[in-house]
Design an enzyme around this catalytic site. Structure first.
Site, mmCIF file in Angstrom:
data_model
loop_
_atom_site.group_PDB
_atom_site.id
_atom_site.type_symbol
_atom_site.label_atom_id
_atom_site.label_comp_id
_atom_site.label_asym_id
_atom_site.label_seq_id
_atom_site.Cartn_x
_atom_site.Cartn_y
_atom_site.Cartn_z
ATOM 1 N N ASP A 30 0.824 -1.176 0.112
ATOM 2 C CA ASP A 30 0.059 0.029 -0.076
ATOM 3 C C ASP A 30 0.849 1.108 -0.088
ATOM 4 O O ASP A 30 2.042 1.384 0.715
ATOM 5 C CB ASP A 30 -0.869 0.120 1.179
ATOM 6 N N THR A 121 -13.121 -3.408 -9.012
ATOM 7 C CA THR A 121 -14.380 -3.469 -9.853
ATOM 8 C C THR A 121 -14.263 -2.371 -11.060
ATOM 9 O O THR A 121 -14.102 -1.366 -10.711
ATOM 10 C CB THR A 121 -15.545 -3.339 -9.241
ATOM 11 N N GLU A 151 -14.279 -9.698 -7.928
ATOM 12 C CA GLU A 151 -14.346 -9.997 -6.338
ATOM 13 C C GLU A 151 -16.073 -10.058 -6.303
ATOM 14 O O GLU A 151 -16.751 -9.117 -6.674
ATOM 15 C CB GLU A 151 -13.708 -9.454 -5.224
ATOM 16 N N ARG A 154 -19.285 -9.580 0.030
ATOM 17 C CA ARG A 154 -20.139 -8.774 0.854
ATOM 18 C C ARG A 154 -19.473 -8.443 2.027
ATOM 19 O O ARG A 154 -18.984 -9.437 2.778
ATOM 20 C CB ARG A 154 -21.620 -9.492 0.927
ATOM 21 N N LYS A 204 -18.999 -9.234 -13.307
ATOM 22 C CA LYS A 204 -19.185 -8.496 -11.904
ATOM 23 C C LYS A 204 -20.114 -7.287 -12.220
ATOM 24 O O LYS A 204 -20.997 -7.287 -11.220
ATOM 25 C CB LYS A 204 -17.591 -8.162 -11.922
ATOM 26 N N LEU A 250 -34.676 -10.351 -1.997
ATOM 27 C CA LEU A 250 -35.951 -9.662 -2.170
ATOM 28 C C LEU A 250 -36.496 -9.153 -0.720
ATOM 29 O O LEU A 250 -37.736 -9.041 -0.513
ATOM 30 C CB LEU A 250 -36.864 -10.950 -2.618
ATOM 31 N N CYS A 260 -20.596 -0.054 -3.180
ATOM 32 C CA CYS A 260 -20.561 -0.863 -4.349
ATOM 33 C C CYS A 260 -21.786 -0.695 -5.267
ATOM 34 O O CYS A 260 -21.506 -0.419 -6.326
ATOM 35 C CB CYS A 260 -20.483 -2.609 -4.076
HETATM 36 C C1 UDX Z 1 -22.354 -6.251 -2.524
HETATM 37 C C2 UDX Z 1 -22.322 -7.403 -3.252
HETATM 38 O O1 UDX Z 1 -23.488 -8.188 -2.517
HETATM 39 C C3 UDX Z 1 -21.127 -8.200 -3.550
HETATM 40 O O2 UDX Z 1 -21.304 -9.395 -4.144
HETATM 41 C C4 UDX Z 1 -20.133 -7.244 -4.271
HETATM 42 O O3 UDX Z 1 -18.903 -7.829 -4.465
HETATM 43 C C5 UDX Z 1 -20.069 -5.829 -3.339
HETATM 44 O O4 UDX Z 1 -21.340 -5.317 -3.389
HETATM 45 P P1 UDX Z 1 -22.323 -5.280 -0.189
HETATM 46 O O5 UDX Z 1 -22.239 -3.746 -0.844
HETATM 47 O O6 UDX Z 1 -21.372 -5.752 0.968
HETATM 48 O O7 UDX Z 1 -22.122 -6.535 -1.447
HETATM 49 O O8 UDX Z 1 -23.568 -5.560 0.495
HETATM 50 P P2 UDX Z 1 -24.903 -6.350 0.081
HETATM 51 O O9 UDX Z 1 -25.263 -7.420 1.364
HETATM 52 O O10 UDX Z 1 -25.018 -6.901 -1.199
HETATM 53 O O11 UDX Z 1 -25.944 -5.157 0.284
HETATM 54 C C6 UDX Z 1 -25.967 -4.030 -0.537
HETATM 55 C C7 UDX Z 1 -27.356 -3.142 -0.019
HETATM 56 O O12 UDX Z 1 -28.581 -3.526 -0.518
HETATM 57 C C8 UDX Z 1 -27.311 -3.081 1.419
HETATM 58 O O13 UDX Z 1 -27.410 -1.551 1.600
HETATM 59 C C9 UDX Z 1 -28.617 -3.850 1.977
HETATM 60 O O14 UDX Z 1 -29.322 -3.160 3.052
HETATM 61 C C10 UDX Z 1 -29.547 -3.756 0.557
HETATM 62 N N1 UDX Z 1 -30.375 -4.719 0.383
HETATM 63 C C11 UDX Z 1 -29.658 -5.964 0.167
HETATM 64 C C12 UDX Z 1 -31.537 -4.735 0.614
HETATM 65 O O15 UDX Z 1 -32.112 -3.640 0.423
HETATM 66 N N2 UDX Z 1 -32.589 -5.988 0.242
HETATM 67 C C13 UDX Z 1 -31.982 -6.946 0.053
HETATM 68 O O16 UDX Z 1 -32.766 -7.866 -0.139
HETATM 69 C C14 UDX Z 1 -30.590 -7.181 0.206
#
Ligand code: UDX
Length: 429
Positions: A30, A121, A151, A154, A204, A250, A260
């Site tokens: 880094d 990404t 990647e 989550r 991705k 859902l 992300c």
């Molecule tokens: C996401 C992807 O899931 C992951 O594969 C990717 O590499 C990075 O982005 P992350 O951002 O860590 O991961 O969170 P995730 O669990 O996917 O949730 C994203 C957002 O969606 C959150 O704000 C969560 O509250 C919201 N969410 C998720 C909903 O509102 N409803 C759902 O059913 C699922």
């Protein structure tokens, strides 16, 4: 195998640590000297369940080291991962300057054959640009391959996602690179999908956009449920029982946030536009998502009439549960809006308060969930922390001035909340 990871941020650190855990020798690079010193001293800059223990263990086993020298990483490692930030820009595209800079720096140190893997990404066709850049800046005749290896981590379950992935995708242009990538990932015993470079990059963006689409879809259905008296939880369960659809993602609520989804969806729209396709569908996904907090606040205003001089309690600040990350968090947006409308606020989050205090010092936080309920005229649940389900809601009922609860994540049971004497509102139920 010796592996270098350039960029010790969220993705780089988790990836490097898990590679070390399966037996590789990993050098994490880094350019932030303070961060490197912190990591060398055993301090972990992010909260991620399970990560700290794994880092400590693998540092002790001499399988994980930290440095600020790209040269050291390139010299020791046949495979070099780029895991630097690709932040959003105002027009929706992503800033690829960190990737470009690292590509040039790697090129400057190349002597023997290396595989340079893009983990960040990025929009489709970035790998081609990385290869062009390295070719231009490396000494003539030096051999290398560029690979795309997106990647799918989550936040909150990143270690588990990496150790037990649904699939591993790499886009390669040569058998030599493919063999090395297979050696990197063999210890994970997971399905490996090998594609061309552009397809891997698209997998991705297309995956994250599809997940965001599922969320916006169920949030649109939730609006219809509210208007018709149906229950979105039952609708989601009924839909999700169809294997072709699946129940995950859902969950109706306040919509998606984080570092992300918002960025990836707008970047996918932008690159599609550059490639001559108007991805209108995804614009609508963004619109639905952007409207969710406002729909929620409208319910609050409908009940309290005016927010000015009311006292509101808020549970949750992070963009989802099990993380301390408040980037693009709906919780921050809602807190800001409540203060803007002249109400007083008290917010609690199990892990996000520290970052909130640093970045938004005007947002009042407390470190006790019951303190937010005290004298509150309404209590909002904005993040899906399971801790909130297990609070003593009888106690909360006693602390509040008027027992109004607005659950933006459908965490609680409406019948139970009503029986405890709350006026309870949630999403699509
Ligand atoms: C996401 C992807 O899931 C992951 O594969 C990717 O590499 C990075 O982005 P992350 O951002 O860590 O991961 O969170 P995730 O669990 O996917 O949730 C994203 C957002 O969606 C959150 O704000 C969560 O509250 C919201 N969410 C998720 C909903 O509102 N409803 C759902 O059913 C699922």
């Amino acid at each position: 195998m010796n592996i270098a990871i350039i960029g010790s941020g969220y993705v780089g650190l988790v990836t490097g640590t898990c590679f070390a855990e399966v037996g590789h020798h990993v050098i994490c690079v880094d350019n932030d000297d303070a961060k490197v010193a912190q990591l060398q001293a055993g301090k972990i800059p992010i909260y991620e369940p399970g990560l700290e223990d794994l880092i400590r263990k693998n540092v002790q086993l001499h399988r994980l080291t930290f440095t600020n020298s790209i040269g050291a990483g390139v010299a020791q490692s046949p495979v070099i991962f780029i895991a630097v930030p690709t932040p959003p820009q105002h027009d929706g595209s992503v800033d690829l300057s960190y990737v470009e800079t690292v590509a040039r720096q790697i090129a400057g140190h190349l002597k023997d054959y290396r595989v340079i893997v893009d983990k960040s990404t990025v929009p489709v066709k970035t790998g081609e640009k990385v290869a062009e850049t390295i070719r231009r800046y490396a000494r003539a005749g030096v051999e290398f391959d560029v690979v795309s290896n997106p990647e799918f981590l989550r936040e909150g379950s990143a270690v588990e996602d990496l150790m037990k992935p649904d699939r591993i995708v790499f886009g390669v242009n040569s058998e030599r690179a493919q063999a090395l990538m297979q050696a990197v990932y063999a210890p994970f015993n997971a399905p490996i999908m090998v594609t061309d470079l552009n397809s891997a990059e698209l997998i991705k963006h297309a995956s994250n956009s599809f997940l965001a689409l599922k969320i916006s879809y169920i949030n649109a259905v939730a609006a219809i449920c509210e208007a018709s008296g149906a229950d979105v939880e039952k609708v989601a369960a009924g839909m999700g029982a169809d294997k072709r659809i699946g129940r995950q993602f859902l969950n109706a609520g306040l919509g998606y946030g984080g570092s992300c989804f918002p960025k990836d969806i707008s970047a996918f729209i932008k690159i599609s536009e550059e490639l001559g396709y108007d991805f209108h569908l995804l614009r609508e996904v963004e619109n639905i998502n952007a409207n969710q907090p406002e729909r929620f606040l409208k319910k609050l205003r409908d009940k309290l009439w005016v927010l000015k001089d009311k006292h509101i309690g808020q549970l949750g600040l992070t963009f989802k549960g099990n993380t301390d990350d408040i980037r693009m968090s709906v919780g921050i947006r809602i807190a800001e809006q409540i203060l803007k409308e002249g109400a007083t606020l008290s917010a609690y989050d199990p892990k996000g308060a520290e970052k909130c205090n640093q970045q938004h010092p005007h947002l009042p936080t407390v470190n006790d969930p019951y303190a937010v309920a005290k004298d509150a005229e309404a209590l909002l649940i904005v993040t899906e922390w399971s801790e909130f389900k297990n609070l003593d809601w009888v106690k909360i009922r006693g602390l509040m001035r008027t027992p109004l609860v607005f659950d933006g994540r459908n965490l609680l049971d409406p019948a139970e909340m009503n029986s405890l004497g709350f006026e309870y509102h949630s999403i699509g139920r």
